[in-house]
Scaffold this motif. Structure first.
Motif, PDB file in Angstrom:
ATOM      1  N   UNK A  72      11.666   5.675   9.996  1.00 46.91           N
ATOM      2  CA  UNK A  72      10.255   5.369  10.277  1.00 46.91           C
ATOM      3  C   UNK A  72       9.273   6.221   9.488  1.00 46.91           C
ATOM      4  N   UNK A  73       9.617   7.508   9.270  1.00 49.88           N
ATOM      5  CA  UNK A  73       8.696   8.370   8.516  1.00 49.88           C
ATOM      6  C   UNK A  73       8.563   7.895   7.074  1.00 49.88           C
ATOM      7  N   UNK A  74       9.704   7.575   6.443  1.00 45.81           N
ATOM      8  CA  UNK A  74       9.660   7.095   5.062  1.00 45.81           C
ATOM      9  C   UNK A  74       8.940   5.755   4.978  1.00 45.81           C
ATOM     10  N   UNK A  75       9.130   4.882   5.979  1.00 50.32           N
ATOM     11  CA  UNK A  75       8.457   3.580   5.973  1.00 50.32           C
ATOM     12  C   UNK A  75       6.942   3.750   6.075  1.00 50.32           C
ATOM     13  N   UNK A  76       6.513   4.647   6.965  1.00 51.35           N
ATOM     14  CA  UNK A  76       5.084   4.884   7.119  1.00 51.35           C
ATOM     15  C   UNK A  76       4.488   5.485   5.848  1.00 51.35           C
ATOM     16  N   UNK A  77       5.196   6.442   5.256  1.00 45.61           N
ATOM     17  CA  UNK A  77       4.698   7.072   4.034  1.00 45.61           C
ATOM     18  C   UNK A  77       4.655   6.077   2.882  1.00 45.61           C
ATOM     19  N   UNK A  78       5.658   5.193   2.810  1.00 46.98           N
ATOM     20  CA  UNK A  78       5.676   4.195   1.738  1.00 46.98           C
ATOM     21  C   UNK A  78       4.499   3.234   1.873  1.00 46.98           C
ATOM     22  N   UNK A  79       4.215   2.794   3.101  1.00 45.81           N
ATOM     23  CA  UNK A  79       3.084   1.893   3.326  1.00 45.81           C
ATOM     24  C   UNK A  79       1.766   2.588   2.981  1.00 45.81           C
ATOM     25  N   UNK A  80       1.642   3.843   3.375  1.00 45.53           N
ATOM     26  CA  UNK A  80       0.417   4.581   3.102  1.00 45.53           C
ATOM     27  C   UNK A  80       0.240   4.825   1.606  1.00 45.53           C
ATOM     28  N   UNK A  81       1.332   5.199   0.936  1.00 46.56           N
ATOM     29  CA  UNK A  81       1.248   5.446  -0.510  1.00 46.56           C
ATOM     30  C   UNK A  81       0.868   4.174  -1.253  1.00 46.56           C
ATOM     31  N   UNK A  82       1.430   3.043  -0.826  1.00 50.57           N
ATOM     32  CA  UNK A  82       1.125   1.747  -1.464  1.00 50.57           C
ATOM     33  C   UNK A  82      -0.362   1.431  -1.379  1.00 50.57           C
ATOM     34  N   UNK A  83      -0.954   1.597  -0.201  1.00 54.78           N
ATOM     35  CA  UNK A  83      -2.352   1.234  -0.028  1.00 54.78           C
ATOM     36  C   UNK A  83      -3.299   2.275  -0.623  1.00 54.78           C
ATOM     37  N   UNK A  84      -2.885   3.550  -0.602  1.00 51.96           N
ATOM     38  CA  UNK A  84      -3.750   4.592  -1.135  1.00 51.96           C
ATOM     39  C   UNK A  84      -3.931   4.440  -2.632  1.00 51.96           C
ATOM     40  N   UNK A  85      -2.872   4.014  -3.327  1.00 51.53           N
ATOM     41  CA  UNK A  85      -2.997   3.795  -4.770  1.00 51.53           C
ATOM     42  C   UNK A  85      -4.061   2.740  -5.061  1.00 51.53           C
ATOM     43  N   UNK A  86      -4.049   1.665  -4.274  1.00 51.99           N
ATOM     44  CA  UNK A  86      -5.055   0.618  -4.459  1.00 51.99           C
ATOM     45  C   UNK A  86      -6.442   1.125  -4.079  1.00 51.99           C
ATOM     46  N   UNK A  87      -6.513   1.921  -3.006  1.00 54.94           N
ATOM     47  CA  UNK A  87      -7.820   2.442  -2.595  1.00 54.94           C
ATOM     48  C   UNK A  87      -8.391   3.391  -3.641  1.00 54.94           C
ATOM     49  N   UNK A  88      -7.539   4.214  -4.227  1.00 50.92           N
ATOM     50  CA  UNK A  88      -8.010   5.112  -5.288  1.00 50.92           C
ATOM     51  C   UNK A  88      -8.563   4.311  -6.464  1.00 50.92           C
ATOM     52  N   UNK A  89      -7.855   3.223  -6.806  1.00 51.63           N
ATOM     53  CA  UNK A  89      -8.323   2.392  -7.914  1.00 51.63           C
ATOM     54  C   UNK A  89      -9.639   1.702  -7.564  1.00 51.63           C
TER      55      UNK A  89
END
Length: 693
Positions: A208-225
């Motif tokens: 669950x921790x890796x899944x949550x971090x993966x989802x957050x990393x995916x969206x944060x990259x788009x938000x940064x852009x």
């Protein structure tokens, strides 16, 4: 009390209730078109005005949406959903993405805890559909497929409220996704090829921790852009940003239990009781004014565990060549003291390559049955056992030990790319570079120090070969704690071990990856086998010729590390595959023109080119597979055919030399093989996933 006329109003209300029920029950799907007005009049047995008033009321609530010239469509399946959609339609793209970040990380976490095998199959299918739409350059289909993928993640969480809320948000989130896809952003941000795979991998691993971090990393990259490219009128006001920053600071100062929300809105709460005590703090999505956003924790291994796991991978990789390469410097001594023929001695180097190819198909089954950590521990045990066998003063024991070592290395060759895919998805380029650098480093170390160690210590050739077993013992001890983590074999996984990925051999991309692996391996092993002989025939001493091969391997370390690290940053993978082949071509051409005079230059070019090629071959295996299961199967396929092809290279090149009476034709053959290598490299470099079920 006087009566009021309520027939008309009551009839409209009844029609509204009936339409709402049709929408809520799913008979009228969100996004679908409702029946035409004449059909509704006839079906409901009411007048045209009654239908129009009911539709108008539902349009006002936001549940229906009229489209000029195209009828009326269902926008939301409840009044609450419609209200949420109206609010989000007024929000900026970045705000909608911040809402996604908050919602989807929890959906991914619960999906990892509650997913079923059917959920996994649905996720893989949704991921494949998304990649097909991207490959076909169909923006509308890609957006639909991406939304379907995230709805599937929400469904895998098995929380009906969460799934319904995501459905309510889907239209507004679709608009935000369109903003990302259509803006002039890098393809890696718009497609996020590896990020979505990392989410599925973590859900499959039930982490669950890796899944949550993966989802957050995916969206944060788009938000940064989005943050970097949004118009000025979308930027939050400076006072609001300062207030948010102050709220974050206040929460941080309240104590270690306070956390900052990943949505960047400045809200937070107590740490979840199910989160590990040493879990890394979540990075805020919004950076302070004037600075870059802090890095987001990468999916997979993090913190000290990532360092320890990375060190373990490097130690494992260091053991995959020395026990075999060390035979070559001692070949003359082994032949003289054992009485073997030259042909029999050459088998000591050919047998491991055949093991790599023939035993590669069983590696994925072992990994699924026992877990990757335990299987990799077993490979080090096999290398230790094979090295111990070769201590015996027996030709049979020498060959038996070599086969056992080859078997252990064959399994590790296949499983390590899958481990990198699973635990270092966000850093696959760096870890692949370190992995391939360790392969070259181990080979160069064995080639350079085996004879000096034997002479300095006065050891027999058996004891000298056994020295390399000590490196395997160190790796085994360091890797042992990893067997207690991550992959525990479930009953379904054990049953699945007998069912490999179907259809992989029908995937053109899988064959392009396989062909690239085979062609670059053939070029490397054929050149390594005969380059010293070419140089001695050109006038160099045997010692100098051997040093040139070691020098080339040392440069290969540099090429193998740099290639995957710079892929996608400075050069696309296809361009780098071409550059690697051009470097090799220049080196081979130099060997034709002035082999002795320019030996250092030619070995430098060959080392850099061959190092880049092997790293790209391993990186393609990691990046072109949609999940861990496909990675292991693709690795097995590529290395099975690749190493069988490579095993024929030295013999074929020697035969061509004997037939032609010189080295010109063999080197021209090596040059010609670089053409299909480039073609296969360009095909394998395209950002797609292999097909298979």
């Amino acid at each position: 009390m006087p009566l009021r006329s309520t027939a008309r109003t009551s009839l409209v209300d009844l029609v509204i209730e009936q339409m709402e029920q049709l929408i809520t029950d799913g008979e009228w799907q969100v996004g679908g078109k409702i029946p035409a007005e004449p059909v509704l009049v006839e079906t409901l047995d009411v007048g045209r005005n009654t239908v129009r008033e009911a539709v108008r009321a539902l349009v006002h609530t936001g549940m229906l949406e009229p489209r000029q010239g195209d009828g009326t469509y269902v926008r939301a399946n409840s009044g609450f959903g419609a209200a949420v959609q109206r609010r989000l339609r007024r929000a900026a793209d970045l705000e909608a993405y911040e809402v996604r970040a908050s919602l989807e990380r929890d959906a991914a976490r619960y999906a990892a805890l509650r997913r079923t095998d059917d959920d996994l199959a649905a996720l893989r299918a949704a991921l494949a559909e998304r990649d097909r739409a991207w490959e076909n350059s169909d923006v509308t289909a890609f957006i639909d497929a991406d939304m379907h993928f995230h709805r599937t993640v929400a469904a895998a969480a098995h929380n009906s409220v969460l799934a319904e809320l995501y459905e309510h948000l889907s239209d507004a989130l679709r608009a935000a996704l369109q903003a990302v896809v259509r803006r002039p952003l890098p393809d890696s941000v718009r497609h996020q090829f590896d990020a979505h795979t990392a989410i599925v991998d973590a859900i499959e691993a039930q982490d669950p921790d890796a899944a949550e971090q993966a989802a957050l990393a995916h969206l944060t990259e788009a938000m940064d852009a989005l943050r970097a490219t949004r118009p000025d009128d979308e930027a939050p006001a400076a006072p609001a940003r300062a207030k948010q920053a102050q709220e974050k600071k206040t929460m941080h100062d309240d104590g270690p239990a306070a956390t900052v929300s990943a949505t960047g809105t400045g809200t937070g709460g107590a740490a979840r009781p199910d989160a590990p005590a040493d879990a890394p703090a979540e990075a805020p999505a919004d950076a302070p004014s004037g600075g870059a956003a802090p890095p987001v924790p990468a999916p997979g291994a993090t913190g000290r565990r990532a360092l320890y796991l990375g060190a373990g991978v490097i130690l494992l990789a260091l053991n995959l060549r020395p026990a075999l390469v060390a035979v070559s410097p001692l070949a003359g001594t082994i032949r003289d003291e054992s009485g073997m023929s030259a042909a029999a001695t050459s088998l000591l180097t050919a047998l491991p390559l055949l093991c790599f190819g023939l035993l590669a198909p069983i590696a994925p089954r072992l990994g699924r049955r026992f877990g990757m950590e335990r299987s990799l521990l077993g490979t080090m045990a096999l290398i230790c056992a094979g090295t111990a066998l070769r201590l015996l003063d027996s030709v049979v024991a020498l060959f038996a030990g070599t086969i056992v070592i080859g078997a252990g290395i064959a399994v590790a060759n296949v499983l390590l790319p899958g481990l990198i895919k699973r635990d270092f998805a966000a850093r696959s380029g760096l870890m692949t570079g370190l992995y391939s650098m360790s392969l070259f480093g181990g080979a160069a170390l064995a080639a350079g120090v085996t004879v000096p160690v034997q002479r300095a210590a006065g050891l027999s050739w058996q004891a000298t070969l056994a020295c390399w077993g000590s490196l395997a013992v160190i790796a085994l001890v360091v890797w042992l704690p990893q067997t207690r983590s991550r992959t525990r074999t479930s009953a379904s996984a054990a049953r699945g071990a007998a069912h490999p990925v179907r259809g992989l051999w029908r995937s053109p991309l899988a064959w392009q990856v396989t062909a690239y692996m085979g062609l670059q391996s053939l070029s490397y092993y054929a050149a390594a086998a005969w380059l010293p002989t070419m140089l001695t025939d050109a006038g160099l001493s045997a010692g100098d010729a051997g040093w040139m091969l070691s020098f080339s391997s040392l440069l290969g370390i540099v090429g193998s590390f740099l290639a995957p690290v710079i892929v996608g940053r400075r050069l696309p993978a296809g361009a780098l595959a071409t550059v690697g082949a051009v470097l090799c071509a220049a080196g081979f051409a130099g060997m034709l023109a002035a082999p002795a005079d320019g030996a250092y230059v030619w070995m430098t070019l060959l080392g850099l080119g061959q190092g880049a090629a092997i790293s790209l071959a391993l990186l393609f295996i990691v990046q072109r597979a949609p999940d861990i299961r496909h990675t292991a199967q693709l690795s097995s396929m590529a290395q099975c055919f690749g190493y069988i092809l490579a095993a024929t290279g030295p013999a074929v090149l020697g035969t061509v030399h004997d037939a032609s009476g010189g080295w010109t034709v063999p080197v021209v053959v090596l040059l010609a093989l670089l053409v299909p290598q480039v073609i296969m490299g360009l095909g394998a470099a395209r950002p797609r996933h292999v097909a298979g079920r």
